[in-house]
Motif scaffolding. Sequence first.
Motif, PDB file in Angstrom:
ATOM      1  N   ARG A 160      36.607  -3.376  10.254  1.00 43.45           N
ATOM      2  CA  ARG A 160      37.773  -3.625  11.104  1.00 43.45           C
ATOM      3  C   ARG A 160      38.514  -2.302  11.296  1.00 43.45           C
ATOM      4  O   ARG A 160      38.795  -1.589  10.330  1.00 43.45           O
ATOM      5  N   ILE A 166      42.058  -1.008  13.213  1.00 39.91           N
ATOM      6  CA  ILE A 166      43.283  -1.440  13.881  1.00 39.91           C
ATOM      7  C   ILE A 166      44.055  -0.192  14.281  1.00 39.91           C
ATOM      8  O   ILE A 166      44.475   0.594  13.424  1.00 39.91           O
ATOM      9  N   THR A 224      40.340   2.220  21.849  1.00 39.82           N
ATOM     10  CA  THR A 224      40.179   0.889  21.269  1.00 39.82           C
ATOM     11  C   THR A 224      39.132   0.084  22.029  1.00 39.82           C
ATOM     12  O   THR A 224      38.273  -0.580  21.431  1.00 39.82           O
ATOM     13  N   LYS A 225      39.180   0.148  23.359  1.00 41.72           N
ATOM     14  CA  LYS A 225      38.230  -0.618  24.172  1.00 41.72           C
ATOM     15  C   LYS A 225      36.812  -0.077  24.016  1.00 41.72           C
ATOM     16  O   LYS A 225      35.845  -0.847  23.892  1.00 41.72           O
ATOM     17  N   GLY A 283      35.651  -1.034  20.516  1.00 38.30           N
ATOM     18  CA  GLY A 283      35.439  -2.480  20.429  1.00 38.30           C
ATOM     19  C   GLY A 283      34.119  -2.892  21.023  1.00 38.30           C
ATOM     20  O   GLY A 283      33.398  -3.742  20.478  1.00 38.30           O
ATOM     21  N   LEU A 317      34.920  -4.794  14.372  1.00 38.22           N
ATOM     22  CA  LEU A 317      35.888  -5.280  15.339  1.00 38.22           C
ATOM     23  C   LEU A 317      37.047  -4.298  15.422  1.00 38.22           C
ATOM     24  O   LEU A 317      37.612  -3.892  14.404  1.00 38.22           O
ATOM     25  N   ASN A 360      40.700  -3.417  17.346  1.00 33.61           N
ATOM     26  CA  ASN A 360      41.803  -3.915  18.157  1.00 33.61           C
ATOM     27  C   ASN A 360      43.014  -3.006  18.016  1.00 33.61           C
ATOM     28  O   ASN A 360      43.079  -2.174  17.106  1.00 33.61           O
ATOM     29  N   LEU A 401      44.377  -9.453  11.836  1.00 35.59           N
ATOM     30  CA  LEU A 401      43.282  -8.741  12.499  1.00 35.59           C
ATOM     31  C   LEU A 401      42.238  -8.242  11.504  1.00 35.59           C
ATOM     32  O   LEU A 401      41.074  -8.082  11.855  1.00 35.59           O
ATOM     33  N   LEU A 428      37.567 -11.574  17.698  1.00 35.14           N
ATOM     34  CA  LEU A 428      38.591 -10.860  18.445  1.00 35.14           C
ATOM     35  C   LEU A 428      38.308  -9.367  18.344  1.00 35.14           C
ATOM     36  O   LEU A 428      38.372  -8.783  17.269  1.00 35.14           O
ATOM     37  N   THR A 429      37.969  -8.748  19.486  1.00 33.39           N
ATOM     38  CA  THR A 429      37.734  -7.304  19.472  1.00 33.39           C
ATOM     39  C   THR A 429      37.993  -6.703  20.844  1.00 33.39           C
ATOM     40  O   THR A 429      37.924  -7.397  21.870  1.00 33.39           O
ATOM     41  N   THR A 486      40.771  -5.669  22.126  1.00 34.97           N
ATOM     42  CA  THR A 486      41.968  -6.149  22.801  1.00 34.97           C
ATOM     43  C   THR A 486      43.214  -5.487  22.226  1.00 34.97           C
ATOM     44  O   THR A 486      43.157  -4.812  21.198  1.00 34.97           O
ATOM     45  N   ALA A 487      44.326  -5.673  22.897  1.00 34.29           N
ATOM     46  CA  ALA A 487      45.601  -5.091  22.462  1.00 34.29           C
ATOM     47  C   ALA A 487      46.657  -6.181  22.454  1.00 34.29           C
ATOM     48  O   ALA A 487      46.857  -6.879  23.453  1.00 34.29           O
TER      49      ALA A 487
END
Length: 260
Positions: free
Chosen positions: A138, A140, A168-169, A172, A181, A183, A237, A245-246, A248-249
Amino acid sequence: MELSAKGRNVIVTGGSQGLGLATAVAYAKAGANVAILARRPGPLEEARAQIAAVSSGKVSAVACDVASAADLERAHAEVVKAIGEVDILVNNAGKAQAFAFEGISDEVWQSDIDLKLFAAIRLTRLVWPGMKARRWGRVINVLNTFSKAPGAGTAPTSVTRAAGLALTKVLGTEGAPHNILVNALLVGLIESEQTHRFHQAHGADRPYDEFAAEMGRKIPMGRIGRAEEFASTALFLGSDAASYLTGTAINVDGGSCPVV
């Protein structure tokens, strides 16, 4: 729903105060082994003691200038030795720098890019191979709502944070096949050392609570946020509850950002 991070190894940059410290405490309470990075040894040790007081796992605090590639490599090696290979990375280091465009020098632009963008790139690059090999990770990225809705006088922060949103995108999408993942959390007005400094600069003639209440009235929820509320979202997260969930903001702003 009780969120668990039991047995996970977590790095939080900028972890000696504010949102970073609140996030580290939340992960420690949820059973994780936690390492925090920050520049100043004094506040870092105080934060380590605060985290250790609520932790059942390992706690490590490493002094590090995340804007330095060499320092990040050293700190990462120390963290791995102290708590093990990193499962969850919270890229939180940064400070608000918002000026009119014409007055921003190359040096200010570069320092902001090094602190907020390259620090996240470099540390993610260090932990990525291990996450990929274990097929679990993960990342973040802590940004702000200016990355979606910049305004006049918000550079260089808004520009650097927008780059973090693109990062991030990209991550992801690349990480998804390996169960990594990635985010972003976009911070609005949340009580922290920065809000207290803003009070001292712009409203020191009034009590802080009165000043904060006035700022909060401009937010749809009618108040500024609490660091613990942000930390709860960061913990979600990093947990298995966010397993689909990945890329995304999420705005953590009480509804103030005009962009969803």
